[in-house]
Structures are given as C-alpha cells and as structure tokens.
Design an enzyme around this catalytic site. Structure first.
Site, PDB file in Angstrom:
ATOM      1  N   ARG A  77       0.846  -1.195   0.000  1.00 48.12           N
ATOM      2  CA  ARG A  77       0.000   0.000   0.000  1.00 48.12           C
ATOM      3  C   ARG A  77       0.882   1.247   0.000  1.00 48.12           C
ATOM      4  NH1 ARG A  77      -2.263  -2.389   4.522  1.00 48.12           N
ATOM      5  NH2 ARG A  77      -1.457  -0.650   5.714  1.00 48.12           N
ATOM      6  N   TYR A 205      -0.838  -3.455  -7.583  1.00 47.08           N
ATOM      7  CA  TYR A 205      -0.721  -4.259  -6.369  1.00 47.08           C
ATOM      8  C   TYR A 205      -1.969  -4.209  -5.486  1.00 47.08           C
ATOM      9  CZ  TYR A 205       0.182  -5.586  -1.623  1.00 47.08           C
ATOM     10  OH  TYR A 205       0.047  -6.174  -0.406  1.00 47.08           O
ATOM     11  N   LYS A 214      -9.755  -2.424   0.457  1.00 45.04           N
ATOM     12  CA  LYS A 214      -9.643  -1.323   1.418  1.00 45.04           C
ATOM     13  C   LYS A 214     -10.359  -0.064   0.921  1.00 45.04           C
ATOM     14  CE  LYS A 214      -6.652  -3.829   3.836  1.00 45.04           C
ATOM     15  NZ  LYS A 214      -7.019  -4.606   5.011  1.00 45.04           N
ATOM     16  N   HIS A 234     -12.059  -2.609  10.070  1.00 46.41           N
ATOM     17  CA  HIS A 234     -10.901  -3.440   9.717  1.00 46.41           C
ATOM     18  C   HIS A 234     -10.779  -4.542  10.775  1.00 46.41           C
ATOM     19  CE1 HIS A 234      -6.254  -3.573   9.005  1.00 46.41           C
ATOM     20  NE2 HIS A 234      -6.866  -4.435   8.240  1.00 46.41           N
ATOM     21  N   SER A 256      -2.541  -4.396  10.051  1.00 44.53           N
ATOM     22  CA  SER A 256      -2.125  -5.373   9.054  1.00 44.53           C
ATOM     23  C   SER A 256      -0.869  -6.113   9.503  1.00 44.53           C
ATOM     24  CB  SER A 256      -1.854  -4.686   7.711  1.00 44.53           C
ATOM     25  OG  SER A 256      -3.045  -4.155   7.187  1.00 44.53           O
ATOM     26  N   CYS A 258      -0.461  -8.259  11.819  1.00 46.78           N
ATOM     27  CA  CYS A 258      -0.305  -8.432  13.265  1.00 46.78           C
ATOM     28  C   CYS A 258      -1.125  -9.611  13.791  1.00 46.78           C
ATOM     29  CB  CYS A 258      -0.710  -7.158  14.003  1.00 46.78           C
ATOM     30  SG  CYS A 258       0.530  -5.840  13.917  1.00 46.78           S
ATOM     31  N   ASP A 285     -10.480 -10.084   7.697  1.00 47.88           N
ATOM     32  CA  ASP A 285      -9.928  -8.747   7.476  1.00 47.88           C
ATOM     33  C   ASP A 285     -10.925  -7.609   7.632  1.00 47.88           C
ATOM     34  OD1 ASP A 285      -7.652  -7.134   6.783  1.00 47.88           O
ATOM     35  OD2 ASP A 285      -8.513  -6.831   4.793  1.00 47.88           O
ATOM     36  N   ARG A 374       1.809 -12.197  -1.002  1.00 48.35           N
ATOM     37  CA  ARG A 374       0.415 -12.494  -0.669  1.00 48.35           C
ATOM     38  C   ARG A 374      -0.109 -13.755  -1.346  1.00 48.35           C
ATOM     39  NH1 ARG A 374      -2.335  -8.775   2.981  1.00 48.35           N
ATOM     40  NH2 ARG A 374      -0.876  -7.041   3.208  1.00 48.35           N
TER      41      ARG A 374
END
Length: 590
Positions: A77, A205, A214, A234, A256, A258, A285, A374
C-alpha cells in the site's frame, strides 16, 4: 465475457453512461463486461499465461494455482499517495491526506487520458457481502488489468448476480483503475466519499488495485456507514463454539500483519479440541456491523476471499490457512522451489530456487519472498470456514477485541469498563509498524481501531459515530484489548500465542456470560492468572508479572500521550472521550 458495450435495463442507464465516459477518456481498444463465469476466468488466465502476467505453478502439488510478480516498486500500500477528497478539508481530518475534489479530478483525468490505448477495458460489477444480504453494498470497478479481474472474482461476489442487484437497486460505488505505466511518481489512489467513487492509477498491487477491498469496503464504506447508522471496520470475525454447542462471535481489530488471519483461523489446543471446542472463520480482514431488530450488533464479512500475507504462514502458525492455499490460489511475489512450488520464509526449511523478482535465489541479497507477498484464495476453501458466513442477516457479535503489536507495557488482555471506555481503548490503540505498508518497520504509532490507513473521514467524527452506536437502543458487545506480543527483558515473547490464544477467548466469552472473574484496575478489568485455563502453560515469573498486571507509572505516561493524541483533532474530538481519558489519568495518579 460478453462483447456488448452496454447492458440493458433503464436502471443501468447511469452505469452505461459512466462506462461510455470512461471509455472516451481512456480510449481502450475494446470494452468487456465481466460476468464472473468459469469460461471467462479461464480465458483471462490463458491470456495472462501467454503474456507472462501469471506463471503456472506445480499442478500436482498446487493444482489451479499461479504466481504473479509485481513490479519491484509496486509491492505494498502507498499511504502517502492515498487521498480522501472531500469538499471541506476538516471532513477528511488530520488522519487522511486531503485534496480538493476538483483538483483531484483534474489531476486524475490527465493521468487517465488515453491510458488504455492498446488495452482491454474490463467492467467488473461486484457485491461486497452475501449477494442477498441487506447489509451488502455493490460496486463496479473499471480496470485494464486482467490480474485485477481474476483477483476480484475471488475476493468479491463478482459478475452477473452483482449486476442484477445493481439493476434492482440502482446504486453502486464507482471504481476506476489503471496500472498506467507503474511509475511511482505517477501513482495516486483518490477517494471521493461524497460521490461514492474511487480512482486509482499507477499500481497493480493488492489494495491499490483491488478497489473492492480497502478502498471500497473501508474508506468509502466507513463514510456510507456513518450516514446510514452502521460500522465498516478493519476486523476479523470468528465464531468460538464451546463444548455445550453455544457459538459466540467475536470481531477483532488488528493492524495489518499483526495476526488477524492467524486468529481468524485459530485451531484450539488439543486439550480444548478433545473437550469439543471449535473455532469458525467468518472473515479475516473486514467486518460490517449493523444493529439488528433484537438490539444486538450483527456482522457480515463483505469479502468472499482472503488476501493474506504469505511469509510466516506455516503448518505451525496457521494450518488452516496453509490448507486453504493448496489449490486454486493466486500467489503474488513469493519465491519458487526447484519443482515449481510457491515458497516463503517461515514455510519450511527448503531452499528456494528463484526469488520473488524471478532471479536465482541468493541469501546474501535479501529474502526470497517479499515480506509483503500475498495469496488470494476463496474463503470457502478454508477448513474452518463457517456455514453461517453466507447468512444474509449476518452473525451476532458478543465481543469486540482491539489489539496491537506492543513489546512492552500492555498486558495480555483486559476488558473495558463500559462502551465509552471501550471506544477510548480502540481510539488509543497502538502498534509497531510492519511490512504491509511502506516506510520504517518497528516504529510505534497510534492506529485507532486499526483504521489509521482506512477511515474515509475525520477520526474525531469517527469516534463520535462509535459513541453514538450505544444510543440507538443497541445492546453493545463487551470490548477487550489483547497483546499477544509482549516481550521479556531478553527480547523473547512471554505468551506462547497461536492456538493458546483460545484460553484468552474462553475468558472473554465467560466474561460476556458473567462466569469469570477479573481484577478492577484503572486501565480496565484484568484477569487473574487463575481466571484463565492455564493447564499445560508454564510461564516464567517475569511472564506472570507482565502479562497479568499493569505498570502504573508506565500507564500514566501512556495516557498523557493518549490525551495529546486526542487533542490533535481539535474541537471535533468528542468531549466524552476526552473526559474518559482524563478520568483514567486521574485514577492512575490516586
């Protein structure tokens, strides 16, 4: 794919007109409307295999799976290039980069002008959430990237059914995307909440290009949610089923990388499994919550797939995730073994042949897989996927959990005193940064509700919206905060984590039911060690002290920092939150 350049139906007039306007601006060679069919997907895959966008992986070990390598400068991001474009700057807030809508449109129009010449323009109708759920919302992404189309088919309910819902409702979020020339100096992600539209240029991406994720499901949806009286968050959603067959659903917010996916797909310790405990995955997510007719918050996962971080995913850390990605998966920026299997750090002890850039692997030149590499996979492939994840009404939420990556100060778990205190706990959340975003790694930053990069409007107004949810006659869930990442003086983790986090979830559910004890402290209700099932867990004396108690002086300093943070938002910050902070600071000094 269909060859038509427009769709029938008067309620689609606005969509058809927009598609024509975008085509005139971007000047593609052809326009194709995506229906989400298997044949369409196969044609796209063959096109990408032919031009090298995708590389086929070992068909015996990973059938139907492919590798995509993004540009080396396009791997995460780009928060510093992500803008919220509202008429009034204060509506975007200091938590967002702001640009005036007219200036943003002018800039993006110049970038999009002729950018699809020689390319196909794909029109991708999609639905965020179960196709028949009243909580779901639709969108259309126009893109010149077949990779984006293939990923959107996995991550959303994409195609004919979504288009039919758009025709019925007449409402949709407009998303315009082009990879452009992938020049980092010509890369922008613009959000226009007042117009319910998104424009993204210069990146292929993940969240920069999959606009349903998002961009729509959080930044635009958070704006929609405030106007319509719900929450777009989130958060993962999991169900925890006890031996009596009762299932409680928990929504949990973590920054993110974590541990959201690990917790969402948790497998309890063997002793718990033998007693009948089960954990069900609803989402890993994003969570949309709305007050239901019974007064509880009901939640859906607006996504249909997982866009998970590969490094660290293993048989030990997340066996359900690993099982999910053994077939029909798109991998991005992972390494490859000599027999053409996907590989990343933490997976196993094999040595890869090729790194994420396609070069021969050389350990002296860095990691084999990009730290933010990913996998994209359908949620239905997850062994722990809940049968209720597709329920139109959603699932009822018993508890909301906040958590971050904190090496010091923050204990294993504590419960908020009430809803207002819970909102403060979420607003004050902090974590050490990870590779999911550009910038330095390991720096502590405030990340309220794990929404710092994703809230589509002023955080002060966002906190006020959270506070207002209690006033709607809703029975609010209990709020907790966890920290799996507390370290000892030697730098090692004090809590075993992974499956043993079930012990903390069990305590939460018992607190919801009024069946477990806690000690009252100024920072919230902490469990005594005896309040958790610690069978088979052996903690050091340091572990017991730091996981189940609080450092008064340290927390005094923390709340002074929190007060300063709240003040950064000026007069819009709800007084109730500032008063709650002051109350806690006073209790810590008494």
């Amino acid at each position: 794919m269909t060859d038509s350049n427009a769709k029938q139906g008067s309620s689609l007039d606005a969509l058809n007109q927009w598609v024509l306007e975008v085509a005139r601006l971007t000047r593609p060679d052809s326009v194709q409307w995506c229906d989400g069919s298997d044949s369409e997907n196969e044609a796209l895959i063959q096109k990408m295999l032919a031009d090298g966008t995708l590389i086929k992986l070992n068909e015996e070990t990973h059938p139907g799976s492919y590798l995509h390598r993004s540009h080396p400068d396009d791997v995460a991001r780009v928060e510093h290039l992500t803008f919220v474009c509202t008429t009034e700057r204060d509506d975007a807030g200091p938590n967002n980069h702001w640009m005036a809508p007219d200036l943003a449109h002018k800039q993006m129009d110049s970038l999009f002008d002729g950018c699809m010449e020689g390319r196909t323009m794909y029109v991708v109708p999609y639905c965020m959430g179960p196709i028949d759920s009243p909580l779901s919302r639709c969108g259309v992404e126009i893109t010149d990237s077949p990779y984006v189309v293939a990923n959107m088919r996995i991550m959303t309910r994409m195609g004919a059914a979504a288009l039919a819902r758009i025709e019925r409702e007449g409402n949709f979020v407009k998303g315009l995307h082009s990879t452009g020339d992938l020049n980092p100096d010509r890369r922008f992600i613009m959000h226009f909440p007042e117009e319910l539209s998104i424009q993204s240029f210069g990146s292929g991406y993940g969240g920069n290009a999959l606009l349903g994720k998002k961009c729509h499901a959080l930044r635009i949806a958070s704006h929609q949610a405030r106007n319509e009286g719900w929450l777009a968050e989130h958060m993962l959603i999991l169900g925890i089923e006890n031996p009596q067959g009762e299932t409680h659903y928990i929504a949990a917010a973590f920054p993110s990388a974590c541990g959201k996916t690990n917790l969402a797909m948790l497998i309890p310790p063997q002793a718990y499994v033998e007693k009948g405990w089960k954990v069900w995955t609803v989402g890993d997510d994003i969570c949309w919550m709305r007050p239901g007719p019974d007064g509880r918050l009901w939640a859906i996962n607006p996504e249909a797939g997982f866009f998970g971080v590969a490094p660290g995913t293993s048989e030990k850390s997340n066996p359900n995730a690993l099982a999910s990605i053994q077939h029909n998966t798109i991998f991005t920026n992972v390494a490859v073994t000599d027999d053409n299997q996907p590989w990343w750090e933490g997976l196993d002890k094999r040595v890869p042949k090729t790194d994420w850039k396609g070069n021969a692997f050389d350990p002296d030149k860095g990691a084999a897989a990009h730290p933010n590499s990913r996998f994209t996979v359908s949620a239905k492939q997850c062994p722990s996927y809940s049968v209720h994840a597709e329920d139109a009404q959603g699932v009822p939420i018993s508890a909301i959990v906040f958590g971050g990556r904190r090496a010091s100060l923050v204990p294993l778990v504590f419960e908020a005193r009430d809803w207002t205190h819970g909102v403060l706990v979420g607003a004050a959340m902090g974590s050490e940064t990870t590779a999911a975003a550009t910038g330095a790694v390991g720096v502590m930053r405030r990340d309220p509700m794990a929404m710092k990069p994703f809230c589509g409007y002023n955080f002060a107004d966002y906190f006020a919206h959270w506070l207002s949810m209690e006033g709607k006659g809703t029975q609010m869930p209990k709020v907790f905060h966890v920290n799996w990442f507390r370290k000892g003086d030697d730098g090692s983790f004090l809590w075993p984590g992974f499956g043993d986090n079930t012990r903390v979830l069990e305590w939460m559910i018992k607190r919801v039911k009024g069946e477990a004890g806690a000690q009252e402290t100024p920072i919230g209700h902490l469990p005594n060690e005896s309040d958790l099932n610690m069978d088979g867990i052996h903690l050091s004396d340091e572990g017991r002290e730091k996981l189940f108690s609080y450092d008064r002086a340290g927390w005094e300093h923390e709340f002074a920092s929190i007060a300063e943070y709240l003040d950064e938002y000026g007069p819009r910050m709800p007084q109730a939150l500032k008063d709650e902070c002051a109350k806690t600071r006073k209790a810590l000094t008494e």
